[in-house]
Structure formats: C-alpha cells, structure tokens
Scaffold this motif. Structure first.
Motif, PDB file in Angstrom:
ATOM      1  N   GLY A  74     102.465 -55.294  55.451  1.00 39.54           N
ATOM      2  CA  GLY A  74     101.912 -54.208  56.272  1.00 39.54           C
ATOM      3  C   GLY A  74     101.761 -54.581  57.726  1.00 39.54           C
ATOM      4  O   GLY A  74     100.886 -54.062  58.427  1.00 39.54           O
ATOM      5  N   LEU A  75     102.597 -55.482  58.196  1.00 40.79           N
ATOM      6  CA  LEU A  75     102.504 -55.951  59.587  1.00 40.79           C
ATOM      7  C   LEU A  75     103.563 -55.269  60.439  1.00 40.79           C
ATOM      8  O   LEU A  75     104.746 -55.341  60.129  1.00 40.79           O
ATOM      9  CB  LEU A  75     102.731 -57.470  59.646  1.00 40.79           C
ATOM     10  CG  LEU A  75     101.678 -58.317  58.971  1.00 40.79           C
ATOM     11  CD1 LEU A  75     102.191 -59.747  58.782  1.00 40.79           C
ATOM     12  CD2 LEU A  75     100.386 -58.338  59.791  1.00 40.79           C
ATOM     13  N   PRO A  76     103.166 -54.634  61.537  1.00 41.83           N
ATOM     14  CA  PRO A  76     104.194 -54.146  62.465  1.00 41.83           C
ATOM     15  C   PRO A  76     104.905 -55.320  63.140  1.00 41.83           C
ATOM     16  O   PRO A  76     104.345 -56.410  63.257  1.00 41.83           O
ATOM     17  CB  PRO A  76     103.403 -53.348  63.508  1.00 41.83           C
ATOM     18  CG  PRO A  76     102.041 -53.175  62.937  1.00 41.83           C
ATOM     19  CD  PRO A  76     101.819 -54.284  61.976  1.00 41.83           C
ATOM     20  N   ILE A  77     106.121 -55.052  63.558  1.00 41.32           N
ATOM     21  CA  ILE A  77     106.853 -56.007  64.397  1.00 41.32           C
ATOM     22  C   ILE A  77     106.537 -55.663  65.843  1.00 41.32           C
ATOM     23  O   ILE A  77     106.691 -54.502  66.255  1.00 41.32           O
ATOM     24  CB  ILE A  77     108.376 -55.884  64.183  1.00 41.32           C
ATOM     25  CG1 ILE A  77     108.743 -56.174  62.727  1.00 41.32           C
ATOM     26  CG2 ILE A  77     109.124 -56.786  65.145  1.00 41.32           C
ATOM     27  CD1 ILE A  77     108.717 -57.622  62.335  1.00 41.32           C
ATOM     28  N   GLY A  78     106.089 -56.648  66.599  1.00 39.75           N
ATOM     29  CA  GLY A  78     105.887 -56.432  68.033  1.00 39.75           C
ATOM     30  C   GLY A  78     107.015 -57.113  68.786  1.00 39.75           C
ATOM     31  O   GLY A  78     107.111 -58.340  68.775  1.00 39.75           O
ATOM     32  N   ILE A  79     107.885 -56.313  69.396  1.00 38.79           N
ATOM     33  CA  ILE A  79     108.944 -56.916  70.205  1.00 38.79           C
ATOM     34  C   ILE A  79     108.384 -57.007  71.607  1.00 38.79           C
ATOM     35  O   ILE A  79     108.126 -55.976  72.261  1.00 38.79           O
ATOM     36  CB  ILE A  79     110.222 -56.079  70.174  1.00 38.79           C
ATOM     37  CG1 ILE A  79     110.689 -55.867  68.731  1.00 38.79           C
ATOM     38  CG2 ILE A  79     111.313 -56.762  70.989  1.00 38.79           C
ATOM     39  CD1 ILE A  79     111.899 -54.963  68.610  1.00 38.79           C
ATOM     40  N   HIS A  80     108.156 -58.212  72.071  1.00 39.04           N
ATOM     41  CA  HIS A  80     107.478 -58.398  73.351  1.00 39.04           C
ATOM     42  C   HIS A  80     108.476 -58.722  74.456  1.00 39.04           C
ATOM     43  O   HIS A  80     109.449 -59.478  74.242  1.00 39.04           O
ATOM     44  CB  HIS A  80     106.435 -59.510  73.255  1.00 39.04           C
ATOM     45  CG  HIS A  80     105.545 -59.506  74.450  1.00 39.04           C
ATOM     46  ND1 HIS A  80     105.977 -59.969  75.692  1.00 39.04           N
ATOM     47  CD2 HIS A  80     104.276 -59.058  74.634  1.00 39.04           C
ATOM     48  CE1 HIS A  80     105.001 -59.784  76.575  1.00 39.04           C
ATOM     49  NE2 HIS A  80     103.967 -59.256  75.961  1.00 39.04           N
TER      50      HIS A  80
END
Lengths: 368, 363, 137
Positions: free
Chosen positions: B182-188
């Motif tokens: 349930g973790l979003p992917i954060g593209i930084h």
C-alpha cells in the motif's frame, strides 16, 4: 445521384483567405533525385555506402510508425512514389483546395545533419537545397524553401548559409534540435552568427538522430512516446538558446519551432522565470527574465494542434502565448496532418484567423 | 495565506544528509563497514550534481543562516510555521546513483536505518520515503519488504531519471512490492545521470538541468502510462514530487490526443491517459511554477479539472518562495482542504495509521 | 428520407469501400465479410475521407504484453490520425458515447425488386439479374 469512385480533389473552401502553410514535407521519388545534385564523388559514396547515422538501421526508424511512410493513407500519389513526391498531386490534394498561397518546405529525408560522415552530410545538405530550388520552388511559385545545414560541422554550415542566403526562394535556415549538443552551446555560435548576419530566421523542425535516447530517462518502448518526445526536446532547446545568452549576443535571431505543438509554452515560461530568478548568478549573461526572450524571439507552428478537453481552453493558451506568435502549419503529408478548415475547434474572429493563417507567417518570413 | 489552522500534511521535505558516507558507518553491516573503510569510500564527496550544496535554490538563505540542516532545523523551519501534522521526508543521496547494485543496496539499507533513527525517532511528526536502489529492482523490492514493517515509512522513493524509463517492465518488481504494502511510489526530482539531462544533450548550467526536470517528468509519466503500469498494478499510486504541475493540462490533452490515434500500439490502455492520471497520479505543490497573474493560476487549476491531484508541499529547504508564502497567490481557497489534508491522506493511507498517530501537540 | 441505389454488390471489393455522393452528401459504402455498411464519409475529428481508411480488426488487451484480435475487418481506422470507428455502429472506440460517424441504413436488393420501384434510381441503370446496394439518406 452519381457514383464517384475517385477521391474528391476539390472541396468547398471554408474561407476565401489565402493561407500560409508553414510545414510541408516534400519527398523524393528516388534517392537519385537528390544525389543528382551531388558531385560525382558523393554520388558514388551514396550508392555504395549510403546513409550512416547513429542508430541500428541505416534507412528506417527504429520506432516504426503507425502508418506507412508516416503519412496520411490517402496521400500516396496514384501515379506512384511516396507521399508528397508528386507535385501535381500535392497541388491537387492540398495546395489548391486548401487555398495555400505560400507553402514552406521542410525536407526531412535522409537527415544530412545526422550523417556521421560529416563531409557526406554537408554534400547532402547542399544537394537537398538545390533539389528544393529545382524541383519544387522553381515549379510552383507558392513554395518557399528552408536552407538545410549541418551545424555539427559549423564551418560547412556557415558556408552553406552564406552560399544560399541570397538565393530567392529560401525563407529560413533549418536544422533539427537533436544535434550533438544543446543548440545554444558555444560550438554552434559561429552558425548562429551566420544566421544573424543573413537576416533570415531559423526553422527548427523536430527530428535528428544524434545517438542519444529520445528521452532524458532512456529509450522508450513505443512510437507513441517517440512521437511525444519532440516536445521535451524543443523545451530544452528553447531553454538552451535563452540560458546560453545567445539572444543577448545576437538579438536579431528569430526562431520558429516546427511541429512541436505549443501547449507547453506558457508553463515553460513560468518555470524558466521562477528558477532563473533564484539561480541567476549562474547565468549572468541572461540579463532579463527568460520569458521575455521567449516572447521576443520564438514563434510556433500550430500543428499538431492542441486539443483541450474543453475546446475553449485553447483560447487561454493562445492568449498566454500571444496571438501574434502562432503560424498555421499542416505537416502535409504526415498522418497527424491538420486540415486548415477543421483543426481549430474554437471559432476564431476574422482577425485571429488572418493572423494565424496568414498574417503572422507573412510578417515572420517577409512574404507579402 | 494562513494554513496553520488546517494542520497540513507536507508531502515533500528534505532530509539533507552529509555529502560523504561517514555518518552511515554505524549502519553498515560488518562486511560493508570493512569494505567501505578499506577503500576510503566513506570519505568520498558525494555531492549531487542535481543540487549543488551552495547553490541558492538548494537552500533558502535564512534557513541556511540558521545553522545546520538537522532534524531540529527541519522541525523548526519546515513544520512549526504551518503547524504541520505530518511531513514526508525525501533523502537525496548518492546511494541511488552508484553503479554497483550491491553497494547501492547496502548504502540504501544504511540510509533507511539512519533516517529511522536520526529523524523518525526524533520527531513524531516525520514520515519518510524508503530509499531504494532502482539499479536492481529485485534488491529494491527486498528493501521495500524490509522497511515496510515500519509504518512510518509511507512511500518508496525513486529519482526522475534512471537507466530506463520508469514504466519499463524491468522496474515492475518495485511496483509489485510497493503495491503489496500500500505504498505510493514517489518519483522525486533528480537524476542518476545515466543519460544527458535533456533529450538534446548536456546543457551548460545546473539551472537548465533543473528546468528540464519538468519535461523529463512528462516523458516518464507518458512511459508509465503506455507501459500499462496501472493496468498491471491497479491500486498503485504514483506521486511526482517537486515536478511542478502547471504543465499538467497541456500534457493531459497531448497524451489523450496521441492515445486516440495510436491506441492500437498499447491496446491495454482501455481508458484515456488523462483518466488514468487523474485516478493514479499525484503532484506536490512546490515548486509551483505559477503564472505571474493569480487569475491565470486559477485557470490552470480549472484546466486540470480534478481536485484530487495536488498535494501540499514546502520542498523545504529548497528556495521556491519567501517567508511563509508557500501557497501561491490565486490558489482557490475552496481547494485548500483537499490540498492540505484530504488528498495527502487519501494518497498516503499509512498516515491514518492509528499506531503512529501524533499525540495532540501541547501549545 | 429516400432510398438510393449506389452500386452493384460486386462493385465494392471485400474489405474495401466506395465513395458515393447522395443528395449532396459524401458517403462511404463498405463491404465487410459480405455485409454492407454506409457511413458519412467524413471523420468527425478533422474531416478526412473515411473511405480512404483501413478496415482492421479490433485490437484489445487486458494486460500489458497480451494482445488479442477479434472482429477482423470491422474497425475502420481513419486515414489521417488513426481514430477507430466500429463499422457496425459508427461509434469511435476511444469515446463511444460522444464521438461517432453518422450511419446510413443500407440494404441489398435484387434487380427484380428494384425494377418495381419506388427507388430513386434515375441515373443508375438497374438490371434485374443483379444485386444492388441501396442506401437510405
């Protein structure tokens, strides 16, 4: 009632306005059409060794298009040859029924500026320029040409510009954004100086195969993505021209960005300004906000036209860019062609229509 | 605009690690400790090309002047002014750039443990993104499995630019692990510099690299869509962090235009890209790259036509705004509740986790 | 509405189209697996002649990397931008609710029936031995 089995060549023009089409792609029926203008040494080279560019295929795109020849399916001349290789058919299908008073040519075939053999590339560029004069501009008074050059060999590009700039029929100098380095970098300054001296604008048409991935994140899988990549490429090119201080050094430079859309222009302007403001110590040669240079030096052809979900939002975008900055283009004969009668899904006032379809281009290229 | 009364969720603050790896030594296992020190690798100056440490944008002048950018400074300068209830920390460090997969994984492991000890343990308002080695999606998935148990880690961090476009199947083990937990992917915003920062080559200036990130994000987003990542991982969410958002409307239109004609190349796209993005993709607020006229910003937000996509962020300590003017002028007041609280909570579902709630802050 | 004879059934190749004009409107008559369909010969996007497009199958997929083809020859791809229209309904694949091409009812009649009238067939010679495509406009 009648049966009509032939494609209809005539159509009711929705407007009587004679338009300027700022992006037409003539093609050669055979390679010989172009190589006939080359010196013998390069004719032979073309026949024996051919094109040598920075990709796996010598003659084809590694992202196959979704339609043959990247073209409209109805643009194949009945007499044979690839789309846009037959002037009478182009006249009958496009120039005449669409009231094209001026058509600006962008020859794309063969990619002279992509050739690894730089002398061959320069010879090819010159031959393409001769071909435009002889086979197109000389045969239809409405057509105007682009001086194709090879900026990665600056001396050759400068020589070609100086050779051609005075020749009637050419209205701009042309290369692609995908060169060895971003277009504002110092290695290209001699070319840009020659452009400025000529008084002609630069038509930067999408394309080029420099041996890099088409995106900064690597090689995408799909033609859909390859088709899109032209927009980030142009945004980078605009940024480079501005941030290298080129437009301060050479204020006479004018650019038209061809076939890369225009929806991205306002948000790029805002982003460049915000970050220039903070980081301007890095680029002291950029003396004014980037959006000012963008506003003064860049124009944009309309194709492939933006299609907002709510058509009236198109009006916002054009308001923010300026109604004087857009130049209509069809991109004939490519599949993503824009028909001048139907491309705009908002109604334009007569003045807006005149600007986009004629006036802006006429002023930009000095046509009328 | 006073937003403290909302007690917002800040979806992008930066932990600013030292530029070498000595601070990580206590967190390496015996093997890697010995390996790094025997090579002298722990002393390598690993400043990121993406964020030159002394460049003005990297840190706002008043925050820089206030002293070391440690956990106390983060709390005082980023969270206190807005009465922030949670802040999601991103940590940009060389680990994600190293070529050796195993070394990258070892440094990421050490980094995540350091973040947990030195930041999450010390300020209960802080949450973090798991730093993973995208160089090896298998090792990245292992690290997600390892860190997922600590529910203060609420996201998986990737950089914008890697070896391949991020939607490629090569990277799917990362998405599988993230979706599972349930973790979003954060593209930084940032780059591993495997490729030139722009499609047209290497610009001369750091500011050009930075400007190029917004359209780099666009290419990435299109790849993620066309590769069918959201068809394969239907509950996955992706956040574009520090990417800007005012480019979004024209991107949505362009992606849909392409889809209508080119759908056959990627027939798993049964819905339009714009629909997929509105359902699955989120954008942090800063840098806002807002137009000069506040009325135009309102118009852009109208054009986005989806109240769910924007997530409040300060991007502390990057210098994008003055004083506490983190909300750009013209931002519609009626969207503040969604921006500041609802959208972040809907995106980062772990934030609602009762086990890690912040006790009411005493005044 | 009136009914118009537009072609012999043999005039149109299988998987092909013929462009006709009826009451000032350009209409494309398509033959797919022996059936006939008639659509306004103008793409709702930018006006391209749909007759010049290509009849292809319906490409679908439930998952990246999987591909299936059904309804071969029943999707009409616009010759310009590639928009796909269902030949049976005229609806666009990507936006069936809002985007469709106008359809016209089409039947096949034999010459003997046509000779009895009432068909607008003044300029189309009808032989009672043959079959004809009739479009209602």
């Amino acid at each position: 009632m009648s049966i009509d089995t032939a494609p209809r060549m005539t159509k009711e023009a929705k407007t009587q306005l004679g338009i300027v089409d700022c992006d037409i792609h003539p093609m050669s029926k055979t390679g010989g059409e172009i190589t006939r203008f080359m010196p013998q040494r390069w004719r032979e080279h073309a026949a024996v060794f051919g094109s040598n560019i920075r990709q796996g295929y010598a003659g084809s795109q590694p992202y196959p298009r979704m339609s043959p020849g990247t073209a409209r399916a109805d643009a194949w001349p009945p007499g044979g040859g690839p789309p846009a290789s037959d002037l009478p058919f182009m006249q009958a299908q496009h120039l005449n029924p669409n009231n094209v008073d001026y058509g600006i040519l962008h020859p794309l075939r063969l990619g002279p500026y992509d050739q690894r053999n730089q002398e061959f590339g320069a010879a090819m560029a010159s031959a393409i320029n001769d071909w435009q004069l002889e086979d197109w501009i000389g045969r239809d008074k409405r057509l105007r040409g682009s001086i194709v050059v090879t900026p990665d060999w600056p001396e050759a590009a400068v020589a070609e510009i100086e050779r051609r700039a005075g020749q009637a029929g050419f209205v701009q100098i042309s290369w692609g954004p995908q060169a060895m380095e971003p277009g504002g970098r110092r290695r290209y300054w001699p070319v840009l100086e020659a452009v400025a001296a000529s008084g002609l604008p630069v038509g930067l048409h999408i394309g080029g195969q420099p041996g890099r991935a088409p995106t900064s994140g690597g090689w995408p899988s799909y033609y859909f993505e390859h088709h899109f990549h032209t927009m980030p490429a142009m945004q980078s090119l605009v940024t480079s021209m501005i941030f290298e201080g080129v437009l301060e050094r050479l204020p006479a430079l004018r650019f038209v960005l061809v076939e890369s859309g225009f929806g991205w222009v306002p948000s790029l302007a805002w982003r460049m300004d915000q970050h220039w403001h903070r980081m301007r110590a890095e680029v002291p040669e950029v003396k004014r906000p980037p959006s000012e240079y963008l506003r003064e030096h860049f124009w944009f052809t309309t194709q492939p036209i933006e299609e907002p979900e709510q058509p009236q939002h198109l009006r916002d975008i054009i308001d923010w860019i300026g109604w004087d900055r857009l130049l209509f283009s069809s991109d004939y004969p490519h599949w993503d062609f824009d028909d001048p009668a139907y491309a705009f899904k908002i109604s334009l006032s007569p003045e807006e229509k005149h600007r986009i379809f004629r006036g802006n281009a006429s002023a930009f290229y000095g046509l009328d | 605009m006073d937003i403290a009364s909302y007690r917002p969720v800040d979806c992008d603050v930066h932990i600013m690690p030292p530029s070498d790896m000595r601070f990580l030594l206590p967190y390496f296992d015996a093997y890697w400790h010995d390996h790094m020190t025997s090579r002298g690798a722990e002393k390598l100056a690993l400043t990121l090309t993406s964020y030159p440490p002394n460049a003005p944008m990297t840190c706002r002048a008043d925050w820089r002047a206030a002293g070391p950018l440690d956990v106390k400074a983060l709390g005082r300068d980023a969270l206190d002014p807005y009465n922030t209830r949670f802040a999601i920390c991103h940590t940009l460090h060389s680990a994600q750039i190293l070529y050796s997969e195993d070394m990258a994984a070892a440094v990421c492991r050490a980094m995540n443990d350091w973040i947990s000890r030195e930041y999450l343990d010390k300020d209960a308002r802080l949450r973090a993104a798991i730093v993973v080695p995208a160089q090896s999606p298998e090792l990245a998935a292992e690290e997600i499995e390892r860190m997922a148990a600590d529910r203060r880690f609420v996201e998986v961090q990737l950089l914008t630019l890697n070896e391949m476009p991020l939607g490629r199947r090569f990277y799917w083990p990362i998405y599988a692990a993230a979706e599972k937990h349930g973790l979003p992917i954060g593209i930084h915003a940032g780059s591993t510099y495997r490729h030139a920062p722009t499609p047209i080559g290497w610009p001369s200036h750091a500011v050009e690299d930075y400007i190029a990130l917004s359209h780099s994000f666009q290419s990435q987003l299109l790849n993620i869509i066309t590769e069918g990542v959201f068809q394969k991982f239907p509950t996955l969410k992706i956040v574009l962090v520090e990417a800007g958002f005012t480019w979004l409307p024209s991107f949505l239109w362009r992606a849909d235009k392409g889809w209508r004609g080119l759908r056959r190349e990627t027939p798993w796209l049964k819905e339009s890209p714009a629909r997929i993005i509105r359902d699955h993709v989120r954008f942090t607020l800063q840098p806002a790259n807002a137009p000069p006229d506040p009325a135009m910003l309102e118009r852009v937000i109208e054009q986005i036509d989806c109240d769910d996509v924007l997530l409040f962020s300060s991007d502390y300590p990057h210098w994008h705004y003055e004083a506490n003017e983190v909300i750009p002028e013209g931002f519609p007041k009626q969207l503040l509740q969604k921006l500041l609280i609802d959208n972040p909570l809907a995106t980062f579902t772990r934030l609602a986790d009762a086990r890690t709630q912040v006790p009411e802050m005493a005044q | 509405m009136s009914r118009h004879v537009v072609a012999h059934t043999d005039d149109i190749p299988e998987g092909g189209a013929r462009q006709v004009e009826v009451k000032g409107r350009r209409i494309g008559v398509f033959k797919v697996n022996g059936e006939f369909f008639a659509l306004l010969d103008k793409c709702p996007h930018e006006g391209a002649s749909l007759c010049r497009g290509r009849l292809v199958g319906l490409a679908e997929s439930d998952m990246p990397g999987e591909y299936s083809l059904s309804r071969e020859g029943e999707m009409l791809r616009c010759p310009w931008h590639g928009w796909e229209f269902d030949i049976r309904s005229g609806q666009s694949y990507c936006d069936p609710a809002n985007t469709k091409v106008k359809q016209f009812a089409v039947t096949v009649e034999d010459g003997a029936t046509l000779a009895k009238g009432p068909y607008v067939a003044e300029t189309f010679p009808v032989s009672i031995e043959q079959n004809y495509v009739v479009v209602e406009v």
